[in-house]
Design a protein around this motif. Structure first.
Motif, mmCIF file in Angstrom:
data_model
loop_
_atom_site.group_PDB
_atom_site.id
_atom_site.type_symbol
_atom_site.label_atom_id
_atom_site.label_comp_id
_atom_site.label_asym_id
_atom_site.label_seq_id
_atom_site.Cartn_x
_atom_site.Cartn_y
_atom_site.Cartn_z
ATOM 1 N N LEU A 49 77.105 76.504 66.252
ATOM 2 C CA LEU A 49 75.953 77.006 65.339
ATOM 3 C C LEU A 49 74.680 75.638 64.090
ATOM 4 O O LEU A 49 74.094 76.645 63.381
ATOM 5 C CB LEU A 49 77.561 77.010 64.008
ATOM 6 C CG LEU A 49 78.381 78.084 64.552
ATOM 7 C CD1 LEU A 49 79.675 78.001 63.626
ATOM 8 C CD2 LEU A 49 77.357 79.520 63.430
ATOM 9 N N ARG A 53 71.377 77.203 62.845
ATOM 10 C CA ARG A 53 70.607 76.916 62.285
ATOM 11 C C ARG A 53 69.786 76.566 61.929
ATOM 12 O O ARG A 53 67.910 76.668 61.713
ATOM 13 C CB ARG A 53 71.355 76.460 61.449
ATOM 14 C CG ARG A 53 70.716 75.918 59.652
ATOM 15 C CD ARG A 53 72.087 75.623 58.778
ATOM 16 N NE ARG A 53 71.592 74.418 57.848
ATOM 17 C CZ ARG A 53 71.344 73.777 57.957
ATOM 18 N NH1 ARG A 53 71.159 72.600 58.429
ATOM 19 N NH2 ARG A 53 70.997 73.622 56.094
ATOM 20 N N ILE A 57 65.525 77.965 61.053
ATOM 21 C CA ILE A 57 64.731 77.040 59.731
ATOM 22 C C ILE A 57 63.279 76.557 60.598
ATOM 23 O O ILE A 57 62.618 76.648 59.989
ATOM 24 C CB ILE A 57 65.855 75.914 59.178
ATOM 25 C CG1 ILE A 57 67.232 76.381 59.081
ATOM 26 C CG2 ILE A 57 64.856 75.085 58.629
ATOM 27 C CD1 ILE A 57 67.697 75.154 58.329
ATOM 28 N N PHE A 63 68.966 80.693 57.007
ATOM 29 C CA PHE A 63 70.001 81.054 57.687
ATOM 30 C C PHE A 63 71.788 80.855 56.827
ATOM 31 O O PHE A 63 71.377 80.101 55.741
ATOM 32 C CB PHE A 63 70.615 80.013 58.522
ATOM 33 C CG PHE A 63 71.539 79.762 59.214
ATOM 34 C CD1 PHE A 63 71.783 80.131 60.675
ATOM 35 C CD2 PHE A 63 72.536 79.155 58.579
ATOM 36 C CE1 PHE A 63 72.998 79.960 61.485
ATOM 37 C CE2 PHE A 63 74.080 78.856 59.620
ATOM 38 C CZ PHE A 63 74.397 79.881 60.897
ATOM 39 N N LEU A 65 75.428 81.033 55.347
ATOM 40 C CA LEU A 65 76.873 81.391 55.828
ATOM 41 C C LEU A 65 76.908 82.179 54.333
ATOM 42 O O LEU A 65 77.619 81.049 53.566
ATOM 43 C CB LEU A 65 77.378 79.421 55.449
ATOM 44 C CG LEU A 65 78.479 79.700 57.309
ATOM 45 C CD1 LEU A 65 78.611 80.237 57.807
ATOM 46 C CD2 LEU A 65 79.528 78.162 56.748
ATOM 47 N N LEU A 83 76.691 73.140 57.196
ATOM 48 C CA LEU A 83 76.063 74.178 57.709
ATOM 49 C C LEU A 83 75.287 75.269 56.406
ATOM 50 O O LEU A 83 74.877 75.922 56.598
ATOM 51 C CB LEU A 83 76.720 75.733 58.852
ATOM 52 C CG LEU A 83 77.102 74.427 59.875
ATOM 53 C CD1 LEU A 83 78.142 75.814 60.927
ATOM 54 C CD2 LEU A 83 76.299 74.684 60.797
ATOM 55 N N SER A 84 76.081 75.104 55.510
ATOM 56 C CA SER A 84 75.581 75.946 54.443
ATOM 57 C C SER A 84 74.251 74.852 53.100
ATOM 58 O O SER A 84 73.818 75.563 52.348
ATOM 59 C CB SER A 84 76.735 75.599 52.698
ATOM 60 O OG SER A 84 76.810 74.481 52.307
#
Lengths: 86, 734
Positions: A49, A53, A57, A63, A65, A83-84
């Protein structure tokens, strides 16, 4: 349309996850990933993940979440992986 | 914003707080809790008390005061949590929920005299193992705190809780206070070997172990991670820096890595960095904070649910003793940076519904535009495709706003179970899975009643009494499992129990006695099980007031069907039953296949469609007088001509000239015979019930691109019975 992550994201799930995300990234469209169904996630899939991402990007695509389950948020927090963040 | 509106928010926060408490009780029961669990409960009660005082709900305030007193003693360690105390806390919670409901609905407050007495007694140590310091049973309407010792961090906490929200800064203060006081912490760097993931290895478990010791994972180093294109998904690339409290023994830390061959671990005493409390707040997105300590507890910043404890989200941040090198954009980072900006806003539901309606109209207009363009040979223009994508995305985003986790429904279940335990004397354990599964609000709102009935049914009829269970060699405690999951575009909710299962012989006898089936009927096990959904069927020897509250399983099935859902049973006599509800994620839009039958256009929901076939010679075999089956690669599927099933004049009847659409229905696969397929697209569902009346075999209607109305086929109902004599019932409809 958000890509819904499967509930079980152990090491065995990493290769298919990589392929699926690679395909999505190659479409060069904004990538949305829905993690609300994830019940279990390990390092292998977290790595995939993170890489997905980064790839999105790098292409100038956002990307997102869109949702995470508690186990997912828990694992990401444990591994200090975010990841956010934009 | 007027006072009423603020009060409304208060009650919403009460709901969230109560839901969060319910989650914490599960942890208490399973004895997997820590100080933060009790803190979370305390804060929720404390917030409710604060709001109750502000809005003049005296009874609620008085009640929460005593409740909070007890919780405060627990969290300060003056009282030890015993099973008896846990039970009391949970019982007090149920009454708290009643109090909140009474305050919200201006109803009558519950009689809490007994409960208050119990709370006061417990606070004075009477019900607890450990003696408590004299906890004064203060005047009930007094807002003042009990004089339990509280730390600086707690003080902040309380202050923030009183304000209705805990800003991350409060937690920072907590962390900072701790960091400043302690000696030098351990700094552990840990890089698993590349093959650490082999044979089921999971380095995250080692991190978890360190966190359990009080460690905080400070940063994750992703610099060794190759690009997605060349990554080997089964090789470990990440490395971590973890701060472990100085009080932890070095050997204990090393023992965590004992069985990891050759992974790189370094251990050093790090210097706690000087901390200023306000810093993170002043610079929420400052350039430096690539490092943020991840808390041990789950974070919920990006979780869809309104975090039950917005107040409890532990976003502890402490500047790291050893900052990582400036990370690339990809970022080796981190738990969410402390941000002062709220992550959620509350939106009036009406506004949302208006938006959803508008998007629905947009979808229809877009379809009309597409139709018009195709009439002018411009169907292929790329702008139309873009518009199609945008509309779809807009629609999905709008629906996502309405999506809610099943948790909002599931969080009410523990209380139902507790009440049932009390009423039946059975011991029940509730297992919940997939509560974060999201589904449209309408589904969440309407699934509650059927679900409650199924739960009651599982406990009342499904589970045996404790004595019976022991006699049958089962654990005394019955287990009811409630789960939700997404499954091929639908949500599947399952209620299962490990009880006695369906006694098919008894069901059959009962059905014969009630005249539901004939004595000589030949039924498969599945058909017998499904008899319990027949109207007027009840197997309980005496109708109890629990599940027999005037609602039968037939009503449950009807409610589920009204939601566009199906209900199925799996049961094994002696070892339990499982009811599964399969529901659409949203009721507003369906992906459909547009087909022609005679001069009518119909929509078949795509979720039912397996494949479409033009039968070859010999693939169709006649059966009986006018029936026929289709040979689909060796399995025979009954053919239902749609025109005949709906009593339409015209329309193809001969499979050789038609298209057969194989669908998955309640009763297995079936092939719908239609004249031709026109298109496949999303359609906005308009209710037939609301605009006309319910028609068996049809699920709704929609407006097509050319402005005509097309009826949406209810596949399950259409394939439930084979119609042999055409009925002229739809001649004038549509």
């Amino acid at each position: 349309m958000a890509y819904v992550l499967p509930p079980r994201l152990d090491t065995a799930a990493a290769p298919p996850l990589r392929l699926a995300l690679k395909k999505l990234v190659e479409q060069a469209k904004p990538l949305a990933v829905d993690g609300s169904a994830v019940e279990q996630i390990g390092q292998a899939c977290l790595q995939v993940l993170i890489a997905a991402r980064a790839a999105a990007i790098a292409q100038g695509q956002p990307f997102a979440l869109t949702a995470v389950s508690i186990p997912f948020a828990d694992a990401a927090a444990l591994a200090a992986v975010d990841l956010s963040a934009a | 914003m007027d006072l009423d509106a603020i009060q409304q928010i208060f009650f919403q926060e009460c709901e969230e707080g109560l839901a969060g408490m319910e989650g914490a009780f599960a942890a208490l029961r399973s004895e997997q809790y820590d100080a933060e669990t009790i803190n979370g409960i305390f804060r929720a009660v404390h917030s409710i008390k604060g709001g109750a005082g502000a809005f003049g709900h005296e009874r609620l305030q008085a009640y929460t005061h005593q409740y909070e007193t007890l919780l405060d003693l627990l969290r300060s360690g003056a009282l030890t949590l015993t099973p008896a105390l846990t039970n009391l806390i949970v019982a007090a919670f149920d009454m708290l929920a009643d109090h909140v409901a009474a305050a919200r609905d201006s109803g009558e407050s519950p009689d809490d005299a007994v409960m208050l007495a119990r709370l006061i007694a417990a606070a004075s140590g009477e019900e607890a193992a450990a003696p408590a310091p004299a906890a004064p049973a203060a005047g009930a309407d007094e807002i003042a705190f009990t004089p339990a010792p509280i730390s600086l961090g707690d003080d902040f906490d309380d202050l923030m809780a009183m304000l209705g929200d805990v800003a991350p800064a409060a937690e920072t203060a907590d962390a900072a206070a701790g960091a400043a006081a302690g000696p030098q912490d351990w700094l552990v760097t840990f890089k698993p070997t590349p093959n650490a993931l082999d044979n089921g290895g999971e380095p995250l478990l080692l991190l978890r172990e360190l966190v359990r010791m009080g460690g905080r994972v400070q940063s994750c180093d992703t610099s060794a991670l190759p690009p997605l294109a060349s990554i080997d998904p089964e090789v470990a690339y990440l490395a971590w820096t973890i701060a472990v409290p100085a009080s932890v023994d070095e050997d204990d830390i090393r023992s965590v890595f004992e069985f990891t061959d050759g992974c790189a671990v370094t251990l050093a005493r790090g210097a706690p960095a000087p901390v200023t409390v306000a810093e993170p707040e002043l610079e929420p997105v400052g350039p430096t904070p690539t490092i943020a300590a991840a808390p041990a507890a789950p974070i919920a910043t990006v979780a869809p649910a309104p975090a039950p404890a917005a107040s409890a989200a532990p976003a502890a941040t402490a500047p790291a003793p050893k900052p990582a090198p400036p990370a690339p954009v990809v970022a080796s980072v981190v738990a969410p940076a402390p941000t002062a900006v709220a992550q959620t806003i509350r939106v009036d539901l009406d506004k949302l519904d208006r938006l959803v309606n508008l998007v629905g109209e947009l979808v229809i207009t877009q379809a009309m535009l597409a139709q018009r363009l195709s009439e002018n040979n411009m169907a292929g223009i790329s702008e139309l495709t873009d518009l199609d994508h945008l509309t779809r995305e807009l629609q999905e985003s709008t629906m996502a706003i309405r999506a809610q986790p099943m948790k909002t429904v599931f969080s009410r279940v523990p209380r139902i179970i507790r009440e049932l335990e009390g009423e039946t004397g059975k011991r029940v354990r509730l297992d919940i899975e997939g509560e974060m599964t999201e589904v449209d609000k309408t589904v969440v709102e309407r699934i509650g009643e059927p679900l409650t009935h199924l739960i009651r049914n599982a406990v009342d009829h499904g589970l045996e009494t404790t004595e019976e269970r022991i006699a049958a060699g089962k654990p005394a405690e019955g287990v009811v499992t409630l789960s939700a999951a997404h499954h091929s575009g639908r949500i599947v909710i399952t209620v299962s129990d490990d009880g006695r299962g369906i006694d098919r012989a008894r069901v059959r006898a009962k059905a014969i006695e009630r005249g539901i089936i004939l004595p000589d009927a030949v039924l498969s096990d599945e058909e017998v099980d499904n008899l319990i959904f027949a109207p007027g069927f009840s197997t309980a020897a005496t109708v109890s007031n629990i599940s027999g509250r005037g609602v039968g399983m037939d009503v449950v099935r009807k409610n589920v069907q009204a939601l566009g859902g199906r209900i199925g049973i799996q049961s094994k006599f002696g070892s339990g039953s499982s009811f599964s509800l399969s529901l659409p994620l949203t009721l507003a839009v369906v992906d459909g296949m547009i087909v022609t039958v005679g001069d009518q256009t119909f929509v078949i929901p795509l979720s039912h469609i397996v494949e479409s076939l033009r039968p070859t010679d010999g693939a169709v075999t006649a059966i009986g007088v006018d029936g026929s089956v289709l040979d689909v690669r060796g399995s025979y599927v009954p053919i239902y001509p749609v025109a005949e099933q709906l009593g339409l004049g015209g329309g193809e009847r001969d499979p050789a000239n038609a298209v057969l659409i194989v669908v998955e229905a309640d009763h297995g696969q079936a092939a719908l015979l239609v004249d031709s397929i026109q298109d496949q697209r999303q359609v906005v569902v308009k209710s037939l019930e609301a605009n006309y009346q319910a028609i068996n075999g049809l699920a709704g209607a929609t407006i097509l691109g050319d402005g005509r109305v097309a009826l949406i086929i209810d596949v399950d109902a259409l394939t439930a019975h084979r119609v042999r004599t055409p009925r002229p019932m739809l001649a004038h409809a549509a």
